[in-house]
Design a protein around this motif. Structure first.
Motif, PDB file in Angstrom:
ATOM      1  N   ALA A 190     -15.155 -73.245  49.710  1.00 52.62           N
ATOM      2  CA  ALA A 190     -14.747 -72.420  48.610  1.00 52.62           C
ATOM      3  C   ALA A 190     -13.346 -71.742  48.556  1.00 52.62           C
ATOM      4  N   GLU A 191     -13.391 -71.257  49.861  1.00 56.39           N
ATOM      5  CA  GLU A 191     -12.173 -70.370  50.130  1.00 56.39           C
ATOM      6  C   GLU A 191     -10.794 -71.265  49.906  1.00 56.39           C
ATOM      7  N   ARG A 192     -11.024 -72.534  50.702  1.00 54.16           N
ATOM      8  CA  ARG A 192      -9.861 -73.119  50.989  1.00 54.16           C
ATOM      9  C   ARG A 192      -9.374 -73.985  49.447  1.00 54.16           C
ATOM     10  N   LEU A 193     -10.390 -74.086  48.591  1.00 52.93           N
ATOM     11  CA  LEU A 193     -10.129 -74.604  47.241  1.00 52.93           C
ATOM     12  C   LEU A 193      -9.333 -73.675  46.511  1.00 52.93           C
ATOM     13  N   GLN A 194      -9.967 -72.364  46.620  1.00 52.38           N
ATOM     14  CA  GLN A 194      -9.462 -71.315  45.899  1.00 52.38           C
ATOM     15  C   GLN A 194      -8.030 -71.192  46.187  1.00 52.38           C
ATOM     16  N   PHE A 195      -7.754 -71.186  47.419  1.00 53.46           N
ATOM     17  CA  PHE A 195      -6.282 -71.066  48.186  1.00 53.46           C
ATOM     18  C   PHE A 195      -5.544 -71.926  47.211  1.00 53.46           C
ATOM     19  N   ARG A 196      -6.011 -73.258  46.947  1.00 53.44           N
ATOM     20  CA  ARG A 196      -5.262 -74.183  46.163  1.00 53.44           C
ATOM     21  C   ARG A 196      -5.084 -74.237  44.726  1.00 53.44           C
ATOM     22  N   GLY A 197      -5.812 -73.150  44.363  1.00 48.06           N
ATOM     23  CA  GLY A 197      -5.527 -72.948  42.945  1.00 48.06           C
ATOM     24  C   GLY A 197      -6.664 -73.111  41.894  1.00 48.06           C
ATOM     25  N   LEU A 198      -7.888 -73.562  42.581  1.00 47.97           N
ATOM     26  CA  LEU A 198      -9.130 -73.996  41.843  1.00 47.97           C
ATOM     27  C   LEU A 198      -9.957 -72.722  41.676  1.00 47.97           C
ATOM     28  N   GLU A 199     -10.572 -72.760  40.409  1.00 48.83           N
ATOM     29  CA  GLU A 199     -11.802 -71.486  40.315  1.00 48.83           C
ATOM     30  C   GLU A 199     -13.063 -72.034  40.754  1.00 48.83           C
ATOM     31  N   VAL A 200     -13.639 -71.398  41.800  1.00 47.07           N
ATOM     32  CA  VAL A 200     -14.784 -72.151  42.586  1.00 47.07           C
ATOM     33  C   VAL A 200     -15.834 -71.080  42.276  1.00 47.07           C
ATOM     34  N   GLU A 259     -13.598 -76.737  58.430  1.00 49.58           N
ATOM     35  CA  GLU A 259     -13.255 -75.903  57.360  1.00 49.58           C
ATOM     36  C   GLU A 259     -12.618 -74.436  57.942  1.00 49.58           C
ATOM     37  N   LEU A 260     -13.079 -74.301  59.155  1.00 45.71           N
ATOM     38  CA  LEU A 260     -12.675 -73.033  59.669  1.00 45.71           C
ATOM     39  C   LEU A 260     -11.158 -73.277  60.260  1.00 45.71           C
ATOM     40  N   SER A 261     -11.140 -74.483  60.899  1.00 39.62           N
ATOM     41  CA  SER A 261      -9.620 -74.782  61.460  1.00 39.62           C
ATOM     42  C   SER A 261      -8.906 -74.832  60.327  1.00 39.62           C
ATOM     43  N   GLY A 262      -9.339 -75.545  59.119  1.00 46.42           N
ATOM     44  CA  GLY A 262      -8.432 -75.718  57.956  1.00 46.42           C
ATOM     45  C   GLY A 262      -7.953 -74.448  57.438  1.00 46.42           C
ATOM     46  N   LEU A 263      -8.878 -73.451  57.531  1.00 48.45           N
ATOM     47  CA  LEU A 263      -8.662 -72.215  56.973  1.00 48.45           C
ATOM     48  C   LEU A 263      -7.267 -71.462  57.905  1.00 48.45           C
ATOM     49  N   LEU A 264      -7.488 -71.661  59.209  1.00 47.85           N
ATOM     50  CA  LEU A 264      -6.317 -71.231  59.892  1.00 47.85           C
ATOM     51  C   LEU A 264      -5.026 -71.980  59.718  1.00 47.85           C
ATOM     52  N   ASP A 265      -5.046 -73.168  59.251  1.00 43.12           N
ATOM     53  CA  ASP A 265      -4.059 -73.953  58.873  1.00 43.12           C
ATOM     54  C   ASP A 265      -3.312 -73.525  57.566  1.00 43.12           C
ATOM     55  N   ASP A 266      -4.391 -73.058  56.707  1.00 47.62           N
ATOM     56  CA  ASP A 266      -3.874 -72.369  55.364  1.00 47.62           C
ATOM     57  C   ASP A 266      -3.189 -70.803  55.534  1.00 47.62           C
ATOM     58  N   PHE A 267      -3.750 -70.237  56.395  1.00 48.14           N
ATOM     59  CA  PHE A 267      -3.147 -69.001  56.832  1.00 48.14           C
ATOM     60  C   PHE A 267      -1.666 -68.950  57.502  1.00 48.14           C
ATOM     61  N   THR A 268      -1.423 -70.374  58.317  1.00 55.07           N
ATOM     62  CA  THR A 268      -0.388 -70.388  58.955  1.00 55.07           C
ATOM     63  C   THR A 268       0.626 -70.906  57.824  1.00 55.07           C
ATOM     64  N   PHE A 269       0.110 -71.622  56.803  1.00 50.32           N
ATOM     65  CA  PHE A 269       1.002 -72.214  55.837  1.00 50.32           C
ATOM     66  C   PHE A 269       1.487 -70.968  54.739  1.00 50.32           C
ATOM     67  N   ALA A 270       0.581 -70.160  54.597  1.00 52.63           N
ATOM     68  CA  ALA A 270       0.813 -68.829  53.888  1.00 52.63           C
ATOM     69  C   ALA A 270       2.009 -67.922  54.456  1.00 52.63           C
ATOM     70  N   ALA A 271       1.666 -67.951  55.828  1.00 56.85           N
ATOM     71  CA  ALA A 271       2.638 -66.993  56.576  1.00 56.85           C
ATOM     72  C   ALA A 271       4.087 -67.555  56.377  1.00 56.85           C
ATOM     73  N   GLU A 272       3.921 -69.019  56.602  1.00 57.09           N
ATOM     74  CA  GLU A 272       5.553 -69.594  56.671  1.00 57.09           C
ATOM     75  C   GLU A 272       6.092 -69.575  55.143  1.00 57.09           C
ATOM     76  N   ASN A 273       5.340 -69.028  54.394  1.00 58.93           N
ATOM     77  CA  ASN A 273       5.647 -68.982  52.942  1.00 58.93           C
ATOM     78  C   ASN A 273       5.943 -67.479  52.507  1.00 58.93           C
ATOM     79  N   GLY A 274       5.931 -66.900  53.553  1.00 69.82           N
ATOM     80  CA  GLY A 274       6.216 -65.370  53.203  1.00 69.82           C
ATOM     81  C   GLY A 274       5.134 -64.346  53.143  1.00 69.82           C
ATOM     82  N   ARG A 275       3.724 -64.769  53.170  1.00 69.02           N
ATOM     83  CA  ARG A 275       2.787 -63.804  53.030  1.00 69.02           C
ATOM     84  C   ARG A 275       2.399 -63.184  54.374  1.00 69.02           C
ATOM     85  N   PRO A 276       2.063 -61.901  54.201  1.00 67.41           N
ATOM     86  CA  PRO A 276       1.693 -61.493  55.579  1.00 67.41           C
ATOM     87  C   PRO A 276       0.773 -61.958  56.162  1.00 67.41           C
TER      88      PRO A 276
END
Lengths: 120, 228
Positions: A19-29, B36-53
């Motif tokens: 859910a968090e990953r989909l929210q990160f991509r702009g979806l309402e979950v 999903e957890l490793s994907g979250l780490l990937d998302d955090f990295t992507f966000a940091a690369e795009n200027g998010r703390p």
């Protein structure tokens, strides 16, 4: 407007992180951990897409799919399945599910499928 | 091969199939969470690369969760491996309490799917018996499944092993709405083969009008020399 998605899976940690990953991509979950609460959520929140696990306690995934389609025929359903329920997932397409994905699934693939489901 | 032998063989294969399918399903769920957890780490990295703390605490928590899932997965793999080796186990002295722990562990998914709890009763410690671990686990599994079949949702099933009236017994209790005869006739066919194979005696009783006790008493030849 963000796409409204309902994630249904009894693995609470899995569903929370997805859910968090989909929210990160702009979806309402919204999330639900069994068929009964998923059906209630469909009535209350009217999601556009449901991502549904097939093996859950109580009402089975297929029965949840059938009831969901009866409540909201326009609801698009993507099934998530382990290897043991691929045949059931194929059966789900006969009951109106759009597609099925095998867990663990690629987030890009899921996101793309959700977008396609609502025609975006 | 008699019909009963063939039937037992099929029941044994079905038992082993259900256990291995359940454990592999659990392992797959662990993999899905790690994904999903490793994907979250990937998302955090992507966000940091795009200027998010960068939220270091969040990153650390996510890594700890991955580690926890790896340990969870390891437990399932150990159980799966142990179960696989049981299938060709020889007749040997075993700890029946340990067998009960294993069945309780591998049946948790079945219990969740039936919306019942499954736990172990008070343990009297190790209880030595002589036999094949696969067969003893099969017997326990059939008793637990029977209890699940007759139990009401949201109730608790308890598996216990111990000495009762000079017998070594496996006892499964659960809350049922059925009467004793209805409850016990539910899965007799699946239970009978393994009960006969082991020479066990199975009986059932109701207490307080709703708690069913399924008891399998093991024959004396399963008792090791140290117990007799």
């Amino acid at each position: 407007m963000a796409i409204k998605v309902l994630l249904v899976d009894d693995e609470k940690e899995f569903v929370a992180h997805l859910a968090e990953r989909l929210q990160f991509r702009g979806l309402e979950v919204e999330t639900a951990s069994d068929g009964e609460s998923a059906l209630q959520c469909i009535k209350d929140k009217a999601p556009e897409v449901m991502v549904l696990d097939l093996q859950m306690p109580g009402i089975s995934g297929i029965d949840t799919l059938k009831s969901a389609k009866a409540i909201a025929p326009e609801l698009q359903v993507i099934m998530l399945t382990g290897y043991g329920t691929i045949e059931t997932a194929k059966e789900g397409k006969e009951f109106g599910a759009l597609e099925y994905l095998i867990k663990p699934c690629d987030i890009i693939k899921l996101y793309t499928l959700i977008e396609e489901a609502v025609g975006k | 091969m008699t019909y009963t032998d063939d039937q037992l063989r099929r029941r044994s294969l079905e038992f082993s199939g259900r256990i291995t399918a359940s454990l592999s399903h659990e392992i797959n769920n662990v993999m899905a969470i790690i994904n999903e957890l490793s994907g979250l780490l990937d998302d955090f990295t992507f966000a940091a690369e795009n200027g998010r703390p960068i939220d270091l605490e969040r990153q650390k928590t996510t890594v700890r969760k991955i580690t926890a899932q790896i340990y969870r997965g390891r437990e399932y793999i150990q159980q799966l491996n142990s179960f696989a080796h049981m299938m060709d186990s020889k007749n040997q002295e075993l700890d029946l309490a340990r067998c009960a722990e294993q069945i309780s562990f591998v049946c948790q998914r079945f219990a969740r799917n039936r919306k019942v709890g499954l736990g172990l009763g008070p343990s009297g410690g190790a209880l030595a018996v002589q036999g094949h671990s696969f067969e003893l686990l099969h017997l326990m599994f059939r008793l637990v499944v029977l209890a699940m079949d007759v139990s009401v949702p949201d109730s608790q099933i308890t598996l216990q092993v111990g000495m009762q009236n000079e017998e070594i017994c496996i006892t499964v209790t659960g809350d049922t709405v059925l009467d004793e005869n209805e409850a016990f006739s539910k899965e007799n066919a699946a239970l009978t083969g393994i009960v006969e194979k082991l020479g066990a005696e199975v009986r059932s009783s109701l207490s307080s009008g709703k708690t069913i006790h399924l008891i399998a008493a093991l024959p004396k030849d399963t008792w090791p020399l140290s117990t007799v």
